[in-house]
Every structure is written in structure tokens, then in C-alpha cells.
Write a protein that holds these residues in place. Structure first.
Motif, short mmCIF file in Angstrom:
data_model
loop_
_atom_site.label_atom_id
_atom_site.label_comp_id
_atom_site.label_asym_id
_atom_site.label_seq_id
_atom_site.Cartn_x
_atom_site.Cartn_y
_atom_site.Cartn_z
N ARG A 1 117.58 49.22 -66.83
CA ARG A 1 117.55 48.97 -65.40
C ARG A 1 116.86 47.63 -65.14
O ARG A 1 116.06 47.17 -65.95
CB ARG A 1 116.78 50.08 -64.65
N LEU A 2 117.18 47.02 -64.03
CA LEU A 2 116.51 45.77 -63.65
C LEU A 2 115.06 46.06 -63.25
O LEU A 2 114.76 47.12 -62.69
CB LEU A 2 117.24 45.10 -62.49
N GLU A 3 114.18 45.11 -63.51
CA GLU A 3 112.78 45.24 -63.13
C GLU A 3 112.58 44.81 -61.68
O GLU A 3 113.42 44.10 -61.10
CB GLU A 3 111.91 44.37 -64.06
N PHE A 4 111.49 45.25 -61.11
CA PHE A 4 111.14 44.96 -59.72
C PHE A 4 111.28 43.48 -59.40
O PHE A 4 111.90 43.10 -58.39
CB PHE A 4 109.70 45.43 -59.48
N GLU A 5 110.75 42.63 -60.25
CA GLU A 5 110.75 41.19 -60.00
C GLU A 5 112.15 40.59 -59.99
O GLU A 5 112.39 39.53 -59.42
CB GLU A 5 109.90 40.46 -61.05
N GLN A 6 113.09 41.26 -60.65
CA GLN A 6 114.46 40.79 -60.69
C GLN A 6 115.24 41.14 -59.42
O GLN A 6 116.29 40.57 -59.16
CB GLN A 6 115.19 41.39 -61.90
N VAL A 7 114.72 42.07 -58.66
CA VAL A 7 115.46 42.62 -57.52
C VAL A 7 114.82 42.27 -56.18
O VAL A 7 115.52 42.00 -55.20
CB VAL A 7 115.57 44.15 -57.68
N VAL A 8 113.50 42.28 -56.13
CA VAL A 8 112.79 42.19 -54.86
C VAL A 8 112.24 40.77 -54.66
O VAL A 8 111.59 40.22 -55.54
CB VAL A 8 111.64 43.20 -54.81
N THR A 9 112.53 40.21 -53.49
CA THR A 9 111.92 38.95 -53.07
C THR A 9 111.24 39.14 -51.73
O THR A 9 111.59 40.05 -50.97
CB THR A 9 112.98 37.83 -52.93
N THR A 10 110.28 38.34 -51.47
CA THR A 10 109.55 38.39 -50.20
C THR A 10 109.73 37.04 -49.51
O THR A 10 109.60 35.99 -50.14
CB THR A 10 108.07 38.67 -50.43
N VAL A 11 110.05 37.07 -48.23
CA VAL A 11 110.23 35.82 -47.48
C VAL A 11 109.25 35.76 -46.32
O VAL A 11 108.70 36.76 -45.91
CB VAL A 11 111.68 35.66 -46.96
#
Length: 196
Positions: free
Chosen positions: A186-196
């Protein structure tokens, strides 16, 4: 721990839950299916649309008619599963909106009068409901084997009508021998979630 749901429930619904490829011969009852639906019907959808329709395939004759429309690799799974469900989107879901969305009963015609608008909304919201259904199957202590390797037009012609679009077939039951493929990454958190 950041989640309210206890660890055992997290495992049951997500971490240990897997797509089953084989099933035991233990039957899945109508009562279990009703309990699953009565839980998952509360999952959120846009404007409380409820376009998901579930066709249970129980008879040997219906099973045979379905299997011929599946990809070769899916046929034996469906032929031997205790229960199979065809999940489809009802493109005429808007007829129920006056009851389901009573604070804006005009939505039936004002928002969803156009067939193309209904079809896109039905596909999105029924797919959401299909995901809830899979989680509900897991909550019942059963395994789900959702599949999209099928002849959609053939399944529609065989089991549905022009107002219902098939989304997937889901095999349901207790897992059988060698039911699981190895867990895929599975993809890791950092690969999926960005904050703007």
C-alpha cells in the motif's frame, strides 16, 4: 491511539480483511444480507442518493448464467462462492429523492431531470455504497471477493435492464482453503496526503 474503533474491529474491517478467492460451503443467509444492508445504508452519499441495487444470485441456473459473463480467472470463484451479489447503479434513483431528501423535494427534477446527470451521479454514489457494502460484509464476519473482470453489457442484458448499470460482482462467504493471495503493498501516508 488516535482511532476510537478498537484494534480488533480495525483488523476485522481493514488490516486483516482480504479479498477472498476461495470460500467454504457454509451458506450465507438472507438474515445476514439484511443485517449487512441495514448497517451500510447509513453510509453518506451526495444528497442522500441511494442508487445502489443488489441482485443476489442464489439459484444454480442464475449462477451458470452469470459465470459465462465473467473473466476466465473469476469464473471458478463465482461458481463456488456461497452467495454472489451483482451490484448495480439505478439510473432512475431520483424517483426516490422526494422521500430521501425531503427538505428539497424539487431536486428530483431540478437537479436530476437530465439522464446524463443522473447516470454520472448514480455511478459515483452507487460505487460509494458498494464500498460500504464490502465493509459491511466484513463486519458480518464474512469475506468479500469484489470483481470487475466481467462483460458488463452481458451482465446487464442477462440480469438487469437499461435503467441499471452493473458496477461489480461480489462473491460472499466464509473464506475457504488457500483463500488469500499475498498482501499487496500500500502507499504510505506521505505518498498520498499533502497539506496546502
Amino acid at each position: 491511539m488516535s482511532l476510537v474503533l478498537d484494534s480488533a474491529a480495525q483488523d476485522l474491517l481493514f488490516r486483516e480483511a482480504r479479498t477472498a478467492n476461495t470460500f467454504s460451503d457454509e451458506p450465507v443467509t438472507d438474515e445476514q444480507v439484511q443485517a449487512i444492508y441495514d448497517l451500510v445504508k447509513y453510509g453518506p452519499t451526495s444528497m442522500n442518493q441511494s442508487p445502489l441495487r443488489i441482485t443476489l444470485v442464489r439459484s444454480p441456473e442464475a449462477r451458470e448464467r452469470l459465470v459465462k459473463h465473467l473473466a476466465e480467472g473469476n469464473q471458478s470463484k463465482t461458481a463456488t462462492a456461497p452467495l454472489v451479489a451483482i451490484l448495480s447503479a439505478d439510473n432512475e434513483f431520483h424517483e426516490e429523492l422526494p422521500a430521501l431528501f425531503p427538505h428539497f423535494p424539487q431536486a428530483k427534477d431540478a437537479v436530476f431531470g437530465d439522464r446524463a446527470v443522473r447516470e454520472s451521479n448514480a455511478a459515483l454514489n452507487a460505487t460509494l455504497q458498494a464500498a460500504y457494502f464490502i465493509i459491511g460484509v466484513r463486519a458480518a464476519g464474512l469475506a468479500a471477493g469484489p470483481m470487475t473482470g466481467l462483460d458488463f453489457a452481458g451482465v446487464q442484458k442477462e440480469f438487469l435492464d437499461d435503467d441499471h448499470t452493473p458496477l461489480m460482482v461480489v462473491n460472499i462467504g466464509k473464506p475457504g482453503e488457500d483463500a488469500w493471495f499475498p498482501r499487496s503493498p500500500r502507499l504510505e501516508f506521505e505518498q498520498v496526503v499533502t497539506t496546502v
